[in-house]
Scaffold this motif. Structure first.
Motif, PDB file in Angstrom:
ATOM      1  N   GLN A  98      11.463  -1.618   3.929  1.00 24.26           N
ATOM      2  CA  GLN A  98      11.952  -2.418   5.050  1.00 24.26           C
ATOM      3  C   GLN A  98      11.527  -1.799   6.384  1.00 24.26           C
ATOM      4  O   GLN A  98      11.122  -2.507   7.310  1.00 24.26           O
ATOM      5  N   LEU A  99      11.597  -0.487   6.476  1.00 23.18           N
ATOM      6  CA  LEU A  99      11.182   0.209   7.698  1.00 23.18           C
ATOM      7  C   LEU A  99       9.698   0.009   7.967  1.00 23.18           C
ATOM      8  O   LEU A  99       9.286  -0.199   9.119  1.00 23.18           O
ATOM      9  N   ILE A 100       8.887   0.067   6.913  1.00 23.02           N
ATOM     10  CA  ILE A 100       7.440  -0.141   7.053  1.00 23.02           C
ATOM     11  C   ILE A 100       7.170  -1.566   7.526  1.00 23.02           C
ATOM     12  O   ILE A 100       6.367  -1.804   8.439  1.00 23.02           O
ATOM     13  N   ALA A 101       7.839  -2.538   6.922  1.00 24.22           N
ATOM     14  CA  ALA A 101       7.638  -3.939   7.294  1.00 24.22           C
ATOM     15  C   ALA A 101       7.997  -4.168   8.752  1.00 24.22           C
ATOM     16  O   ALA A 101       7.277  -4.857   9.485  1.00 24.22           O
ATOM     17  N   ASN A 102       9.104  -3.582   9.200  1.00 22.77           N
ATOM     18  CA  ASN A 102       9.541  -3.758  10.580  1.00 22.77           C
ATOM     19  C   ASN A 102       8.526  -3.197  11.577  1.00 22.77           C
ATOM     20  O   ASN A 102       8.433  -3.658  12.720  1.00 22.77           O
ATOM     21  N   ARG A 103       7.779  -2.216  11.128  1.00 23.36           N
ATOM     22  CA  ARG A 103       6.796  -1.578  12.008  1.00 23.36           C
ATOM     23  C   ARG A 103       5.598  -2.488  12.280  1.00 23.36           C
ATOM     24  O   ARG A 103       4.973  -2.412  13.343  1.00 23.36           O
ATOM     25  N   TYR A 104       5.291  -3.373  11.329  1.00 26.49           N
ATOM     26  CA  TYR A 104       4.067  -4.162  11.434  1.00 26.49           C
ATOM     27  C   TYR A 104       4.286  -5.657  11.639  1.00 26.49           C
ATOM     28  O   TYR A 104       3.328  -6.420  11.606  1.00 26.49           O
ATOM     29  N   THR A 105       5.525  -6.086  11.829  1.00 23.52           N
ATOM     30  CA  THR A 105       5.746  -7.515  12.043  1.00 23.52           C
ATOM     31  C   THR A 105       6.646  -7.742  13.246  1.00 23.52           C
ATOM     32  O   THR A 105       7.560  -6.961  13.505  1.00 23.52           O
ATOM     33  N   GLU A 106       6.347  -8.802  14.010  1.00 18.21           N
ATOM     34  CA  GLU A 106       7.155  -9.145  15.172  1.00 18.21           C
ATOM     35  C   GLU A 106       8.342 -10.011  14.754  1.00 18.21           C
ATOM     36  O   GLU A 106       9.357 -10.054  15.437  1.00 18.21           O
ATOM     37  N   ARG A 157       0.841  -1.205   0.000  1.00 18.60           N
ATOM     38  CA  ARG A 157       0.000   0.000   0.000  1.00 18.60           C
ATOM     39  C   ARG A 157       0.877   1.257   0.000  1.00 18.60           C
ATOM     40  O   ARG A 157       0.608   2.215  -0.734  1.00 18.60           O
ATOM     41  N   TYR A 158       1.931   1.214   0.793  1.00 17.00           N
ATOM     42  CA  TYR A 158       2.858   2.357   0.888  1.00 17.00           C
ATOM     43  C   TYR A 158       3.536   2.607  -0.461  1.00 17.00           C
ATOM     44  O   TYR A 158       3.638   3.748  -0.922  1.00 17.00           O
ATOM     45  N   LEU A 159       4.013   1.540  -1.085  1.00 17.10           N
ATOM     46  CA  LEU A 159       4.695   1.679  -2.378  1.00 17.10           C
ATOM     47  C   LEU A 159       3.763   2.265  -3.444  1.00 17.10           C
ATOM     48  O   LEU A 159       4.175   3.097  -4.255  1.00 17.10           O
ATOM     49  N   LYS A 160       2.517   1.831  -3.431  1.00 15.77           N
ATOM     50  CA  LYS A 160       1.553   2.346  -4.408  1.00 15.77           C
ATOM     51  C   LYS A 160       1.264   3.826  -4.159  1.00 15.77           C
ATOM     52  O   LYS A 160       1.087   4.594  -5.105  1.00 15.77           O
ATOM     53  N   ASP A 161       1.224   4.215  -2.885  1.00 16.62           N
ATOM     54  CA  ASP A 161       1.009   5.628  -2.555  1.00 16.62           C
ATOM     55  C   ASP A 161       2.180   6.482  -3.052  1.00 16.62           C
ATOM     56  O   ASP A 161       1.979   7.542  -3.645  1.00 16.62           O
ATOM     57  N   ILE A 162       3.404   6.013  -2.780  1.00 21.04           N
ATOM     58  CA  ILE A 162       4.597   6.743  -3.225  1.00 21.04           C
ATOM     59  C   ILE A 162       4.629   6.832  -4.743  1.00 21.04           C
ATOM     60  O   ILE A 162       4.897   7.897  -5.309  1.00 21.04           O
ATOM     61  N   ALA A 163       4.363   5.706  -5.403  1.00 20.09           N
ATOM     62  CA  ALA A 163       4.367   5.696  -6.871  1.00 20.09           C
ATOM     63  C   ALA A 163       3.316   6.659  -7.418  1.00 20.09           C
ATOM     64  O   ALA A 163       3.554   7.374  -8.391  1.00 20.09           O
ATOM     65  N   LEU A 204      13.580   3.070  -2.183  1.00 20.44           N
ATOM     66  CA  LEU A 204      12.244   2.542  -1.901  1.00 20.44           C
ATOM     67  C   LEU A 204      12.337   1.261  -1.083  1.00 20.44           C
ATOM     68  O   LEU A 204      11.514   1.017  -0.196  1.00 20.44           O
ATOM     69  N   GLN A 205      13.347   0.451  -1.371  1.00 22.62           N
ATOM     70  CA  GLN A 205      13.530  -0.799  -0.643  1.00 22.62           C
ATOM     71  C   GLN A 205      13.849  -0.522   0.829  1.00 22.62           C
ATOM     72  O   GLN A 205      13.336  -1.205   1.723  1.00 22.62           O
ATOM     73  N   THR A 206      14.676   0.483   1.082  1.00 23.82           N
ATOM     74  CA  THR A 206      15.008   0.853   2.458  1.00 23.82           C
ATOM     75  C   THR A 206      13.764   1.308   3.212  1.00 23.82           C
ATOM     76  O   THR A 206      13.530   0.912   4.366  1.00 23.82           O
TER      77      THR A 206
END
Length: 206
Positions: free
Chosen positions: A118-126, A66-72, A113-115
């Protein structure tokens, strides 16, 4: 798609089960709060139903996409994504008629974008996952290019007998060059500088 629901039931377990069914998720995908454990009462008198709030946990990969699509979209790019998971590595493929804008010069935009992804993923996964973004098989093409560059620079180091400094690149690209030259006994490689300007140095051993 509902993200949360508050329900009552004869027991906490009954209320939770009904909430999970209504949200269409498993217990592992939910954050459950017991608002009222309820009360059985006596002979039906003074009873009170249990009350729970069940919230759907955000999926890390869905949030990244969702984040990537928003940025794009802010870049004027209509983007389609698809995720492939292998162990702890999640590769997200980017598809667009303007995908070159998302790759950028030497993959700089894609790496940035990959960096962020990664930050977004870390926010939502344990559980830690590694996010890799790819578009039009860029990562494989870049790997081949870097491997060829490694061999050319190694020969330059041997020919000139001087250390050869490469341009700054992210750690995963430096690892490609390290790996490409790891079997050679006539040269050695090491990194210098600080991120994001850290670079690789190739030196002849003798």
């Amino acid at each position: 798609m509902n993200e949360e629901i508050t329900l009552t039931g004869a027991t906490v377990e009954e209320a939770v089960s009904e909430a999970l069914v209504k949200l269409g998720i498993s217990k592992e995908q939910a954050d459950i709060s017991v608002l009222d454990e309820g009360k059985k009462g006596f002979l039906g008198l003074g009873s009170r139903p249990a009350k729970v709030q069940v919230i759907r946990k955000k999926d890390a990969i869905e949030e990244v996409e969702r984040y990537l699509k928003d940025i794009a979209g802010q870049m004027g790019v209509e983007l389609t994504t698809s995720a492939q998971r292998e162990g702890k590595v999640v590769t997200i493929l980017l598809e667009s008629e303007k995908v070159a804008l998302l790759i950028g010069k030497r993959g700089q935009t894609l790496n940035a974008l990959q960096t962020l992804a990664q930050l977004i993923a870390n926010r939502y996964t344990e559980q830690f996952v590694t996010i890799v973004l790819d578009a039009e098989d860029y990562r494989e093409r870049r790997r081949v290019t870097l491997s060829q560059l490694a061999e050319r620079k190694a020969e330059q180091a041997l020919r000139t007998r001087r250390p050869v400094k490469l341009e700054p690149m992210p750690s995963f690209e430096r690892k490609i060059i390290h790996s490409a030259l790891s079997s050679r006994r006539d040269i050695e490689t090491h990194s210098e500088g600080r991120e994001p300007h850290r670079y690789l140095v190739i030196t002849a051993k003798y």
